[in-house]
Design a protein around this motif. Structure first.
Motif, PDB file in Angstrom:
ATOM      1  N   ARG A 191      -2.584   3.658 -19.405  1.00 19.56           N
ATOM      2  CA  ARG A 191      -1.150   4.111 -19.056  1.00 19.56           C
ATOM      3  C   ARG A 191      -1.004   5.975 -19.367  1.00 19.56           C
ATOM      4  NH1 ARG A 191       3.388   1.253 -22.558  1.00 19.56           N
ATOM      5  NH2 ARG A 191       2.412   2.419 -24.288  1.00 19.56           N
ATOM      6  N   GLU A 192      -1.892   6.123 -20.475  1.00 11.08           N
ATOM      7  CA  GLU A 192      -1.811   7.817 -20.802  1.00 11.08           C
ATOM      8  C   GLU A 192      -2.175   8.306 -19.563  1.00 11.08           C
ATOM      9  OE1 GLU A 192      -3.730   8.195 -24.366  1.00 11.08           O
ATOM     10  OE2 GLU A 192      -1.993   7.300 -25.724  1.00 11.08           O
ATOM     11  N   VAL A 193      -3.414   7.872 -18.889  1.00 11.53           N
ATOM     12  CA  VAL A 193      -3.965   8.666 -17.844  1.00 11.53           C
ATOM     13  C   VAL A 193      -3.026   8.487 -16.550  1.00 11.53           C
ATOM     14  CG1 VAL A 193      -6.141   8.691 -16.280  1.00 11.53           C
ATOM     15  CG2 VAL A 193      -6.259   8.246 -18.388  1.00 11.53           C
ATOM     16  N   MET A 194      -2.673   7.482 -16.519  1.00  9.56           N
ATOM     17  CA  MET A 194      -1.827   7.292 -15.152  1.00  9.56           C
ATOM     18  C   MET A 194      -0.396   7.928 -15.312  1.00  9.56           C
ATOM     19  SD  MET A 194      -1.995   3.157 -14.343  1.00  9.56           S
ATOM     20  CE  MET A 194      -3.346   2.125 -14.704  1.00  9.56           C
ATOM     21  N   ARG A 195       0.220   7.921 -16.342  1.00 12.45           N
ATOM     22  CA  ARG A 195       1.621   8.589 -16.376  1.00 12.45           C
ATOM     23  C   ARG A 195       1.630  10.037 -15.983  1.00 12.45           C
ATOM     24  NH1 ARG A 195       6.239   6.623 -18.636  1.00 12.45           N
ATOM     25  NH2 ARG A 195       4.961   4.626 -17.921  1.00 12.45           N
ATOM     26  N   LYS A 196       0.552  10.903 -16.340  1.00 13.91           N
ATOM     27  CA  LYS A 196       0.456  12.236 -16.159  1.00 13.91           C
ATOM     28  C   LYS A 196       0.232  12.399 -14.496  1.00 13.91           C
ATOM     29  CE  LYS A 196      -2.222  16.466 -17.131  1.00 13.91           C
ATOM     30  NZ  LYS A 196      -3.121  16.969 -17.750  1.00 13.91           N
ATOM     31  N   PHE A 197      -0.407  11.391 -13.994  1.00 12.07           N
ATOM     32  CA  PHE A 197      -0.974  11.383 -12.794  1.00 12.07           C
ATOM     33  C   PHE A 197       0.541  11.190 -11.850  1.00 12.07           C
ATOM     34  CE2 PHE A 197      -2.828  10.958  -8.623  1.00 12.07           C
ATOM     35  CZ  PHE A 197      -4.103  11.788  -8.842  1.00 12.07           C
ATOM     36  N   PHE A 198       1.159  10.292 -12.206  1.00 13.03           N
ATOM     37  CA  PHE A 198       2.545   9.942 -11.632  1.00 13.03           C
ATOM     38  C   PHE A 198       3.293  10.933 -11.338  1.00 13.03           C
ATOM     39  CE2 PHE A 198       1.910   5.145 -12.521  1.00 13.03           C
ATOM     40  CZ  PHE A 198       2.401   4.852 -11.381  1.00 13.03           C
ATOM     41  N   LEU A 199       3.387  11.738 -12.674  1.00 15.38           N
ATOM     42  CA  LEU A 199       4.474  12.848 -12.517  1.00 15.38           C
ATOM     43  C   LEU A 199       4.149  14.108 -11.639  1.00 15.38           C
ATOM     44  CD1 LEU A 199       5.439  12.794 -16.504  1.00 15.38           C
ATOM     45  CD2 LEU A 199       6.651  11.824 -14.631  1.00 15.38           C
ATOM     46  N   GLU A 200       2.660  13.964 -11.408  1.00 18.69           N
ATOM     47  CA  GLU A 200       2.302  15.123 -10.492  1.00 18.69           C
ATOM     48  C   GLU A 200       1.928  14.930  -9.260  1.00 18.69           C
ATOM     49  OE1 GLU A 200      -1.408  16.416 -12.753  1.00 18.69           O
ATOM     50  OE2 GLU A 200      -0.031  17.415 -14.375  1.00 18.69           O
ATOM     51  N   ALA A 201       2.138  13.446  -8.675  1.00 17.53           N
ATOM     52  CA  ALA A 201       1.558  13.195  -7.362  1.00 17.53           C
ATOM     53  C   ALA A 201       2.660  13.302  -6.483  1.00 17.53           C
ATOM     54  CB  ALA A 201       1.513  11.806  -7.393  1.00 17.53           C
ATOM     55  N   GLU A 202       2.486  13.945  -5.119  1.00 19.94           N
ATOM     56  CA  GLU A 202       3.267  14.182  -4.103  1.00 19.94           C
ATOM     57  C   GLU A 202       3.491  13.133  -3.143  1.00 19.94           C
ATOM     58  OE1 GLU A 202       0.787  17.997  -4.919  1.00 19.94           O
ATOM     59  OE2 GLU A 202       0.067  16.037  -4.574  1.00 19.94           O
ATOM     60  N   ILE A 203       2.523  12.021  -3.328  1.00 22.96           N
ATOM     61  CA  ILE A 203       2.685  11.191  -2.393  1.00 22.96           C
ATOM     62  C   ILE A 203       2.441   9.749  -3.076  1.00 22.96           C
ATOM     63  CG2 ILE A 203       1.785   9.890  -0.246  1.00 22.96           C
ATOM     64  CD1 ILE A 203       1.043  12.449   1.092  1.00 22.96           C
ATOM     65  N   GLY A 204       3.087   8.510  -2.686  1.00 22.78           N
ATOM     66  CA  GLY A 204       3.122   7.239  -3.530  1.00 22.78           C
ATOM     67  C   GLY A 204       2.628   6.535  -2.188  1.00 22.78           C
ATOM     68  N   ILE A 205       1.783   5.591  -2.397  1.00 22.48           N
ATOM     69  CA  ILE A 205       1.328   4.730  -1.368  1.00 22.48           C
ATOM     70  C   ILE A 205       1.353   2.965  -1.759  1.00 22.48           C
ATOM     71  CG2 ILE A 205      -0.309   3.700   0.329  1.00 22.48           C
ATOM     72  CD1 ILE A 205      -1.679   6.342   0.629  1.00 22.48           C
ATOM     73  N   THR A 206       1.974   2.321  -1.408  1.00 20.61           N
ATOM     74  CA  THR A 206       2.343   0.823  -1.683  1.00 20.61           C
ATOM     75  C   THR A 206       1.921  -0.061  -0.633  1.00 20.61           C
ATOM     76  OG1 THR A 206       4.491   0.421  -0.988  1.00 20.61           O
ATOM     77  CG2 THR A 206       4.298   1.727  -3.261  1.00 20.61           C
ATOM     78  N   GLY A 207       1.685  -1.339  -0.833  1.00 22.65           N
ATOM     79  CA  GLY A 207       1.607  -2.470   0.062  1.00 22.65           C
ATOM     80  C   GLY A 207       3.132  -2.958   0.347  1.00 22.65           C
ATOM     81  N   CYS A 208       3.050  -4.191   0.808  1.00 18.88           N
ATOM     82  CA  CYS A 208       4.487  -4.680   0.989  1.00 18.88           C
ATOM     83  C   CYS A 208       4.512  -6.198   0.870  1.00 18.88           C
ATOM     84  CB  CYS A 208       5.043  -4.422   2.328  1.00 18.88           C
ATOM     85  SG  CYS A 208       6.380  -5.087   2.720  1.00 18.88           S
ATOM     86  N   ASN A 209       5.000  -6.931   0.120  1.00 16.76           N
ATOM     87  CA  ASN A 209       4.888  -8.469  -0.046  1.00 16.76           C
ATOM     88  C   ASN A 209       5.844  -8.936   1.199  1.00 16.76           C
ATOM     89  OD1 ASN A 209       4.862  -7.916  -3.387  1.00 16.76           O
ATOM     90  ND2 ASN A 209       3.512  -9.523  -2.572  1.00 16.76           N
ATOM     91  N   PHE A 210       7.042  -8.424   1.364  1.00 13.96           N
ATOM     92  CA  PHE A 210       7.715  -8.901   2.483  1.00 13.96           C
ATOM     93  C   PHE A 210       8.554  -7.646   2.905  1.00 13.96           C
ATOM     94  CE2 PHE A 210       7.239 -12.586  -0.481  1.00 13.96           C
ATOM     95  CZ  PHE A 210       6.371 -13.216   0.398  1.00 13.96           C
ATOM     96  N   ALA A 211       8.776  -7.440   4.276  1.00 18.20           N
ATOM     97  CA  ALA A 211       9.668  -6.723   4.992  1.00 18.20           C
ATOM     98  C   ALA A 211      11.016  -7.301   5.339  1.00 18.20           C
ATOM     99  CB  ALA A 211       8.988  -5.897   5.923  1.00 18.20           C
ATOM    100  N   ILE A 212      12.290  -6.803   5.064  1.00 16.74           N
ATOM    101  CA  ILE A 212      13.290  -7.626   5.219  1.00 16.74           C
ATOM    102  C   ILE A 212      13.764  -6.836   6.648  1.00 16.74           C
ATOM    103  CG2 ILE A 212      15.513  -8.247   4.438  1.00 16.74           C
ATOM    104  CD1 ILE A 212      13.125  -8.838   2.337  1.00 16.74           C
ATOM    105  N   ALA A 213      13.806  -7.741   7.685  1.00 18.97           N
ATOM    106  CA  ALA A 213      14.043  -7.298   9.009  1.00 18.97           C
ATOM    107  C   ALA A 213      15.515  -6.639   9.312  1.00 18.97           C
ATOM    108  CB  ALA A 213      13.954  -8.134  10.022  1.00 18.97           C
ATOM    109  N   ASP A 214      16.519  -7.483   8.572  1.00 17.39           N
ATOM    110  CA  ASP A 214      17.956  -7.018   8.773  1.00 17.39           C
ATOM    111  C   ASP A 214      18.445  -5.869   8.072  1.00 17.39           C
ATOM    112  OD1 ASP A 214      18.058  -8.298   6.423  1.00 17.39           O
ATOM    113  OD2 ASP A 214      20.023  -9.476   6.957  1.00 17.39           O
ATOM    114  N   THR A 215      17.531  -5.349   7.004  1.00 20.07           N
ATOM    115  CA  THR A 215      18.134  -4.184   6.293  1.00 20.07           C
ATOM    116  C   THR A 215      17.075  -3.172   6.320  1.00 20.07           C
ATOM    117  OG1 THR A 215      16.846  -5.018   4.354  1.00 20.07           O
ATOM    118  CG2 THR A 215      19.126  -5.819   4.491  1.00 20.07           C
ATOM    119  N   GLY A 216      15.898  -3.314   6.748  1.00 22.38           N
ATOM    120  CA  GLY A 216      14.780  -2.206   7.025  1.00 22.38           C
ATOM    121  C   GLY A 216      14.213  -2.015   5.469  1.00 22.38           C
ATOM    122  N   MET A 217      14.403  -2.922   4.616  1.00 22.40           N
ATOM    123  CA  MET A 217      14.026  -2.569   3.094  1.00 22.40           C
ATOM    124  C   MET A 217      12.577  -3.442   2.939  1.00 22.40           C
ATOM    125  SD  MET A 217      17.476  -3.114   0.738  1.00 22.40           S
ATOM    126  CE  MET A 217      16.692  -2.484  -0.722  1.00 22.40           C
TER     127      MET A 217
END
Length: 489
Positions: A191-217
């Motif tokens: 967590r200590e290593v990650m937290r610093k990286f989080f605060l400095e990152a310009e881009i975040g990449i995620t996957g998606c369990n489900f995309a909601i068609a009628d909201t775009g979320m």
């Protein structure tokens, strides 16, 4: 890494897996523990068969109208100021991300756990860019990254093949960790290593369990909160989703979230169930630049075929947790980022039979995977269908193996030949039999067992004892004939 996780042959991977006794014990313990948690969570929900039917209906309906829901989702993302890119191949998805990173002049990228990003091999691409650093923020994926990007071995528990002392050694070597191997302390270090990286990152990449068609979320299910940080801290977010990971409305997403959590980790709900999109005007955090990449990469190969139902998968990993083959060879034995029964069905569709043609045969066809699937994918039937396609349609099975099967087919379909074989099997296999003291009644009463069978028998006798068959005069058919004759007297 990409879809394939190994350059070794299937036989070589199996031999490696057979030697890895720690992995086998870890997988067995995980399967047993998950059985208790999973079945308890399902029982707590109640009416589980009806929930499965509902899940199946939702997924089948969505796949049947997939173009319509994808268009609706894309339009709604665009209306909110986001961007949607349809990627036909892994290369197209990677190139889109690459151009975005270069445009933003980003130096640090954080990623939450995503099978799709692994499938398209996005990490090596990013690391190949000048001065770009990447951090996997799921704890298990972080462990694999620190261990020189070791291969994942499970869809939900990627580092199941490692024990905590191995993890401590990795952290000591790569992070300078000086503590013990208690999970809590190892997690604090990460967590200590990650937290610093989080605060400095310009881009975040995620996957998606489900995309909601009628909201775009998008809908994400996590237990560590890393995905929420990946979404909320960097100004730019990229979502990579398989094109089938979509539902019509929030109502269907809630049903599938219930099925997913109980089937994947045996919880009523995961700790974080997140619905997110581009930052709204009244929000204090979230991405200001929002991109969704909808990936095909072979998925359309299943549409309109006998394999279409595999696209119903919600990636819970439940089928892995009941599979006897996975229990013995673990994830690395499959050579695909999608191991277990679902991987044995999906990998040949995405990567082709030439690369993954052995996987449909890595199954006992016991049907446990089909019985546990929360969206009722007939996995063992699809494995049989793969075998049919390779054998009958593509004529891929040839050589000595094919010759053996033809001989067996002729012999078993002819009463005369079958009867002849039954009359000589005791004597013929006696040459291969090995004597052994009888420890179970009738187990070896006919003169031993076979432990080094030839040809197609080898795979069986490598791991099991095959008792020598009885004499012709003592086999079941002879007994039955005498028994019926005795009834008439």
């Amino acid at each position: 890494m990409g879809l394939s996780t190994s350059t070794k042959t299937f036989a070589e991977r199996i031999e490696d897996s057979k030697k890895d006794t720690f992995m086998q014990k870890a997988v067995a313990k995980s399967q047993d523990d998950q059985w208790v948690k999973r079945e308890g969570a399902r029982e707590e929900l109640g009416h589980w068969p009806q929930w499965r039917e509902l899940g199946e209906q939702i997924r089948q309906h969505t796949i049947a109208y997939l173009p319509d829901y994808l268009e609706q989702f894309s339009d709604n993302v665009a209306k909110q100021g986001g961007h949607v890119f349809f990627a036909q191949t892994a290369e197209e998805a990677n190139d889109y991300v690459k151009q975005l990173v270069l445009k933003k002049q980003a130096k640090k990228v954080v990623k939450s756990k995503s099978m799709v990003t692994t499938e398209v091999d996005i990490d090596p691409m990013l690391l190949g860019l000048d001065d770009v650093s990447v951090m996997e923020t799921d704890l298990a994926e972080f462990i694999l990254q620190m261990d020189d990007w070791d291969e994942p071995s499970h869809i939900v528990f990627p580092s199941i093949h490692k024990n905590r002392e191995q993890i401590r050694q990795v952290f000591e070597e790569k992070l300078g960790y000086k503590g013990d191997n208690e999970p809590e302390n190892l997690a604090k270090c990460a967590r200590e290593v990650m937290r610093k990286f989080f605060l400095e990152a310009e881009i975040g990449i995620t996957g998606c369990n489900f995309a909601i068609a009628d909201t775009g979320m998008i809908n994400l299910n996590t237990n560590e909160g890393n995905a929420d940080l990946t979404i909320s801290v960097p100004k730019t977010q990229v979502v990579l989703m398989g094109m089938e990971r979509i539902v019509p409305t929030m109502k269907e997403a809630e049903v599938l979230d219930n099925l997913l959590a109980r089937s994947a980790v045996g919880q009523s709900l995961t700790t974080y169930v997140t619905f997110a999109g581009i930052k709204a005007d009244d929000e204090s955090d979230g991405p200001e630049d929002y991109h969704v990449i909808i990936l095909d990469n072979g998925r359309s190969n299943a549409l309109g075929t006998a394999f279409q139902s595999v696209l119903q998968c919600i990636r819970c990993g439940s089928c892995l947790n009941v599979c006897p083959v996975y229990r013995h060879i673990g994830g690395h034995g499959y050579g695909s980022i999608y191991p277990g029964p679902i991987g044995a069905v999906l990998s040949p569709i995405l990567g082709g039979y030439k690369q993954f043609g052995e996987l449909p045969y890595a199954s006992s066809l016991c049907g446990a995977c089909t019985d546990t699937c929360p969206v009722k994918i007939p996995l063992h039937e699809l494995l049989i269908e793969h075998r049919k396609v390779m054998t009958d349609d593509l004529k891929m099975k040839h050589g000595f193996e094919d010759f053996q099967m033809k001989v067996i087919g002729k012999g078993t379909s002819s009463p005369a030949l079958f009867k002849m074989a039954m009359s000589v099997d005791h004597a013929g296999l006696g040459l291969l039999s090995k004597n052994k003291e009888i420890t179970v009644d009738n187990m070896y009463q006919y003169g031993g067992y076979i432990d080094k069978g030839p040809a197609m028998m080898k795979g069986w006798t490598d791991v099991r004892d095959l008792p020598r068959p009885p004499k012709s005069s003592e086999n079941f058919r002879s007994w039955y004939k005498k028994h019926k004759a005795g009834e008439k007297e």
